[in-house]
Design a protein around this motif. Structure first.
Motif, mmCIF file in Angstrom:
data_model
loop_
_atom_site.group_PDB
_atom_site.id
_atom_site.type_symbol
_atom_site.label_atom_id
_atom_site.label_comp_id
_atom_site.label_asym_id
_atom_site.label_seq_id
_atom_site.Cartn_x
_atom_site.Cartn_y
_atom_site.Cartn_z
ATOM 1 N N ALA A 222 0.828 -1.207 0.000
ATOM 2 C CA ALA A 222 0.000 0.000 0.000
ATOM 3 C C ALA A 222 0.861 1.255 0.000
ATOM 4 N N ASP A 223 1.936 1.251 0.779
ATOM 5 C CA ASP A 223 2.836 2.403 0.865
ATOM 6 C C ASP A 223 3.503 2.662 -0.477
ATOM 7 N N LEU A 225 2.594 1.664 -3.548
ATOM 8 C CA LEU A 225 1.636 2.075 -4.574
ATOM 9 C C LEU A 225 1.210 3.525 -4.365
ATOM 10 N N ASP A 226 0.959 3.885 -3.109
ATOM 11 C CA ASP A 226 0.524 5.252 -2.804
ATOM 12 C C ASP A 226 1.604 6.273 -3.168
ATOM 13 N N SER A 227 2.859 5.934 -2.903
ATOM 14 C CA SER A 227 3.949 6.868 -3.175
ATOM 15 C C SER A 227 4.113 7.142 -4.664
ATOM 16 N N GLN A 228 3.702 6.180 -5.495
ATOM 17 C CA GLN A 228 3.822 6.342 -6.940
ATOM 18 C C GLN A 228 2.520 6.805 -7.584
ATOM 19 N N GLY A 229 1.445 6.838 -6.797
ATOM 20 C CA GLY A 229 0.160 7.158 -7.375
ATOM 21 C C GLY A 229 -0.374 6.049 -8.265
ATOM 22 N N TRP A 230 0.040 4.808 -7.975
ATOM 23 C CA TRP A 230 -0.390 3.654 -8.757
ATOM 24 C C TRP A 230 -1.509 2.918 -8.036
ATOM 25 N N THR A 231 -2.261 2.149 -8.806
ATOM 26 C CA THR A 231 -3.204 1.195 -8.252
ATOM 27 C C THR A 231 -2.658 -0.207 -8.501
#
Length: 314
Positions: A222-223, A225-231
């Motif tokens: 989750a961390d 993906l969130d840092s890259q703005g990915w899903t």
């Protein structure tokens, strides 16, 4: 091993094969961490088209160096013929390879280096006592005899336009998350003055590993993906933690990324600790196409460390 013990390994651990530096039948030692590290480093340097004499830094991660001194990293640098460069050795478990990547990554970002060799390797077989009947040991000691293998891996990191076709390392995640949490693995180091034959050299709380690692792996994913703005659907390849065949399968299922191709090796290599992320990368880097995205996750249970990294092929 007895057929029953082999069935237990297959059902509980999920290790089909592994590579060991020691002949379990005779006790003969075939190679050291330095031997494996040099072999992996030469392969990585050749693949990157880099001469060891042109490196700006060498970083190695291992949980079980050949000696306390001289460092295994220094031995590897010497045998590679590296010039007068900074050589670092980090002692850590399963996240050590990511710690080494992070140190190299930070040096590149700071402009302190342009080309860094990162090596990770472990020889766990040195803790196998051939005189014991492992099928009769408590699970906390027995599991280590069948879980781990020996190996090494390496990668070359560069900055700027030195490697225009290479995947881009976007982020390295590294966090201690074990405050007030007992270690789930202990590896002792005995000297002549404190040898204690009644004390196990290696101990693991596998139930704690089973309970906490999947949860921590979810947090890491989750961390990142969130840092890259990915899903989750944006990820093409997933490199999950390589604890054991059974554990890795359970973790991957829990992460819930059916669109991502799983890149795992532990069922065939055993848990080779600091070599694992590089083995996974070796498996998949030649397959990456432009635009492919990769997320790697690593968890260390010795003092609970969250780690991972994100790559993207330009």
């Amino acid at each position: 091993m007895t057929p029953v013990f082999e069935e237990w390994i297959d059902a509980f651990v999920g290790t089909r094969s592994r590579y060991l530096s020691i002949d379990l039948a005779t006790g003969e030692v075939h190679c050291s961490v330095a031997d494996l590290g040099v072999r992996a480093a030469r392969q990585a340097l050749a693949g990157a088209g880099v001469d060891a004499a042109h490196l700006d830094m060498i970083v190695m991660a291992t949980s079980m160096p050949d000696r306390l001194l001289p460092t295994t990293a220094g031995e590897i640098a010497d045998r590679l013929g590296a010039g007068p460069v900074p050589v670092h050795q980090l002692q850590s478990g399963c996240t050590g390879a990511v710690q080494a990547l992070d140190l190299a990554y930070q040096a590149l970002l700071a402009g302190a280096a342009r080309t860094v060799l990162v090596v990770g390797g472990d020889v766990c077989a040195k803790h196998v006592d051939l005189r014991l009947d492992y099928s009769r040991l408590p699970p906390a000691e027995m599991v280590n005899a069948v879980l781990f293998g020996d190996g090494a891996g390496a990668v070359v990191l560069g900055s700027g336009g030195d490697f225009p076709d290479a995947p881009v390392l976007h982020r390295v995640l590294l966090e201690l998350t074990g405050l007030n949490r007992p270690p789930a693995q202990i590896v002792e180091w005995f000297g002549p003055g404190d040898a204690d034959p009644a004390k196990p050299a290696v101990w693991e709380d596998f139930k704690a590993v089973q309970e906490y690692v999947p949860v921590i792996a979810e947090e890491i994913l989750a961390d990142l993906l969130d840092s890259q703005g990915w899903t989750a659907s944006d990820v093409d390849y997933l490199l999950p933690p390589q604890l054991s065949g059974q554990m890795t399968a359970a973790i991957t299922k829990r992460l819930g990324m059916p669109a991502a191709v799983e890149v795992s090796c532990v069922a065939d290599t055993g848990n080779t600790a600091n070599a694992l992320p590089f083995t996974q990368l070796q498996m998949i880097l030649p397959e990456l196409a432009s635009g492919d995205r990769l997320v790697a996750i690593s968890v260390e249970s010795s003092k609970w460390i969250r780690a991972g990294f994100v790559l993207e092929k330009p």
